[in-house]
Write an enzyme that holds these catalytic residues in place. Structure first.
Site, mmCIF file in Angstrom:
data_model
loop_
_atom_site.group_PDB
_atom_site.id
_atom_site.type_symbol
_atom_site.label_atom_id
_atom_site.label_comp_id
_atom_site.label_asym_id
_atom_site.label_seq_id
_atom_site.Cartn_x
_atom_site.Cartn_y
_atom_site.Cartn_z
ATOM 1 N N GLY A 181 0.636 -1.187 0.028
ATOM 2 C CA GLY A 181 -0.002 0.008 -0.078
ATOM 3 C C GLY A 181 0.879 1.168 0.085
ATOM 4 O O GLY A 181 0.444 2.411 0.253
ATOM 5 N N GLU A 184 1.104 3.700 -5.336
ATOM 6 C CA GLU A 184 -0.205 3.384 -6.006
ATOM 7 C C GLU A 184 -0.369 2.483 -7.076
ATOM 8 O O GLU A 184 0.796 2.122 -7.563
ATOM 9 C CB GLU A 184 -0.678 4.936 -6.390
ATOM 10 C CG GLU A 184 -0.382 6.024 -5.557
ATOM 11 C CD GLU A 184 -1.333 6.898 -5.210
ATOM 12 O OE1 GLU A 184 -2.552 6.657 -5.628
ATOM 13 O OE2 GLU A 184 -1.071 7.694 -4.151
ATOM 14 N N ASP A 195 6.038 13.803 -8.379
ATOM 15 C CA ASP A 195 5.539 14.130 -6.975
ATOM 16 C C ASP A 195 6.711 14.796 -6.318
ATOM 17 O O ASP A 195 6.436 16.088 -5.998
ATOM 18 C CB ASP A 195 5.322 12.877 -6.294
ATOM 19 C CG ASP A 195 4.902 13.365 -4.846
ATOM 20 O OD1 ASP A 195 3.731 13.699 -4.443
ATOM 21 O OD2 ASP A 195 5.923 13.197 -3.901
ATOM 22 N N LYS A 199 7.281 19.117 -5.119
ATOM 23 C CA LYS A 199 7.649 19.596 -3.825
ATOM 24 C C LYS A 199 8.811 20.314 -3.890
ATOM 25 O O LYS A 199 9.016 21.272 -3.034
ATOM 26 C CB LYS A 199 7.967 18.302 -2.873
ATOM 27 C CG LYS A 199 6.649 17.422 -2.543
ATOM 28 C CD LYS A 199 6.702 16.190 -2.097
ATOM 29 C CE LYS A 199 5.583 15.254 -1.617
ATOM 30 N NZ LYS A 199 5.708 13.981 -1.342
ATOM 31 N N GLY A 296 1.906 9.311 5.003
ATOM 32 C CA GLY A 296 1.087 8.566 5.967
ATOM 33 C C GLY A 296 0.059 9.142 6.507
ATOM 34 O O GLY A 296 0.073 10.678 6.538
HETATM 35 N N1 HSE Z 1 3.244 9.727 -2.863
HETATM 36 C C1 HSE Z 1 3.783 10.468 -1.829
HETATM 37 C C2 HSE Z 1 5.064 9.915 -1.325
HETATM 38 C C3 HSE Z 1 3.008 10.665 -0.793
HETATM 39 O O1 HSE Z 1 5.200 8.609 -1.447
HETATM 40 O O2 HSE Z 1 5.916 10.336 -0.499
HETATM 41 C C4 HSE Z 1 3.325 12.045 0.230
HETATM 42 O O3 HSE Z 1 3.192 13.246 -0.439
#
Ligand code: HSE
Length: 399
Positions: A181, A184, A195, A199, A296
């Site tokens: 989990g 995704e 991602d 950031k 989380g």
């Molecule tokens: N998918 C992101 C990660 C979630 O794995 O860090 C938190 O932004």
């Protein structure tokens, strides 16, 4: 203080849980009773206590004058942007965990919040539960920030840590991460670095007070990293990580997301599993590292609710965030200087130094090939040299 939560997914449910579980802490820290009075979601949640305060219509929240603060944990920009914008225009403060929204529209939403004497906060949008946004806004304010290096994505850090420990292939470990989990079903945003790109765009915008367009940031994921790459890295006491990086050199700001060979003297070397860490370098401060749970339910919700506390303390009082809509020009990627680790077929070994000059050789005992690390070279020059050398296998930047 009445709070509405937009989106009852993992983080939204975490926010409800943190506010309920820590109601006494929140009362102590704000002097008020903080409660969730509405939740917006398209779905129903029969049997869940939020069903009684659930609405499917955003106008029920927007037009409710008793709601002071809106938490946005929907993700994406549509309809989150319209919802958040309208909330701010109505004079409600907003606390968001949504990095897509903040990266794309942060400056605009901050400006609206200022105009309306409310607040738009987004601590959870980078680094989950790690305090990094507020330290950049309020603490590291006496420095010229010269570099930010961050392990900004928990999923990829988990995959790289497991590949390093088990000598496993990327695809195999990705499957484990999905089964647990962490990753995704569609892992593209994480494994391709998108991602982390959003950031580092947010952190760089805050560091320099101007809007960084995340599409200007060179972004490379981890899908091509192999167990052989780790064998070379281990041979020189290093790890393979993926960093979001921005760097100010001679007045120009460079930025990228890319895998890096990181030696064990670097504090980010030992950041493993799903943990995140951000190392900020200031011209007076030197290095400061922020470490913790980067994703989380409860860690992320904790950061969102900390924003709620701040919003309660400063209701109708805008806290200035230095993030101007004027775009910050990211210097051309080809001009960024980096060192590179290169793997090349054995038969081309004798050609290496005529192309790259003096290099540091690494022998990981892999038959038919060898590896080396270059001196610092501009990205564009490296690309030409790499193309010129026959028999190359792969290359990874060296932090
Ligand atoms: N998918 C992101 C990660 C979630 O794995 O860090 C938190 O932004």
């Amino acid at each position: 203080m009445n709070v509405a939560v937009l989106g009852y997914g993992t983080i939204g449910a975490g926010v409800v849980k943190v506010i309920q579980t820590n109601s006494e802490v929140l009362k102590k820290n704000t002097g008020k009773n903080v409660q969730v009075t509405r939740v917006l979601d398209l779905r129903d949640f029969p049997g869940d206590p939020v069903q009684d305060i659930l609405t499917h219509d955003y106008n029920d929240i927007l037009n409710d004058d008793n709601i002071d603060i809106i938490v946005e944990t929907m993700g994406g920009t549509k309809p989150a942007f319209e919802f958040v914008k309208n909330a701010l225009l109505k004079g409600k403060s907003v606390c968001s965990s949504n990095k897509e929204l903040v990266a794309a529209h942060g400056a605009e939403l901050i400006a609206i919040a200022k105009e309306k004497s409310v607040n738009f906060f987004f601590e959870a949008s980078v680094g989950g539960g790690i305090p990094i946004i507020r330290p950049l806004i309020d603490c590291i304010t006496a420095d010229e920030i010269t570099q930010i290096n961050g392990i900004l994505n928990g999923t990829t850090n988990f995959i790289l840590t497991k590949m390093a420990n088990e000598g496993a292939e990327f695809a195999e470990v990705l499957k484990v991460a999905q089964d647990l989990g962490y990753a995704e079903k569609d892992p593209t945003a994480d494994v391709e670095g998108f991602d982390a790109c959003r950031k580092i765009a947010i952190l760089t915008s805050l560091a320099y007070g101007q809007q960084v367009n995340y599409e200007d940031i060179y972004t490379e994921g981890i899908t091509k990293i192999t167990p052989e790459d780790f064998a070379y890295a281990k041979k020189i006491g290093s790890a393979v990580k993926i960093f979001g990086t921005s760097r100010k050199v001679d007045g120009k700001v460079y930025a990228m997301v890319a895998p890096q060979i990181v030696d064990n003297a670097n504090p980010l070397y030992s950041v493993n599993d799903v943990f995140n860490a951000i190392c900020v370098t200031g011209n007076m401060l030197g290095d400061a590292m922020f470490y913790g749970a980067g994703a989380g339910m409860l860690p992320t919700a904790s950061a969102v609710v900390a924003d709620v506390v701040m919003a309660v303390r400063h209701i109708n009082d805008n806290i200035n965030i230095n993030w101007d809509p004027q775009p910050l020009e990211i210097a051309p990627f080809g001009e960024m200087s980096n060192r590179f680790f290169v793997r090349v077929q054995e038969k081309s070994k004798n050609d290496v130094e005529s192309v790259f000059g003096e290099v540091q050789w690494i022998d990981a005992g892999i038959s038919g090939e060898c590896g080396f690390i270059t001196k610092e070279i501009k990205e564009a020059d490296f690309a030409d040299m790499y193309e010129k050398l026959e028999g190359t296998i792969t290359r990874i930047r060296v932090s």
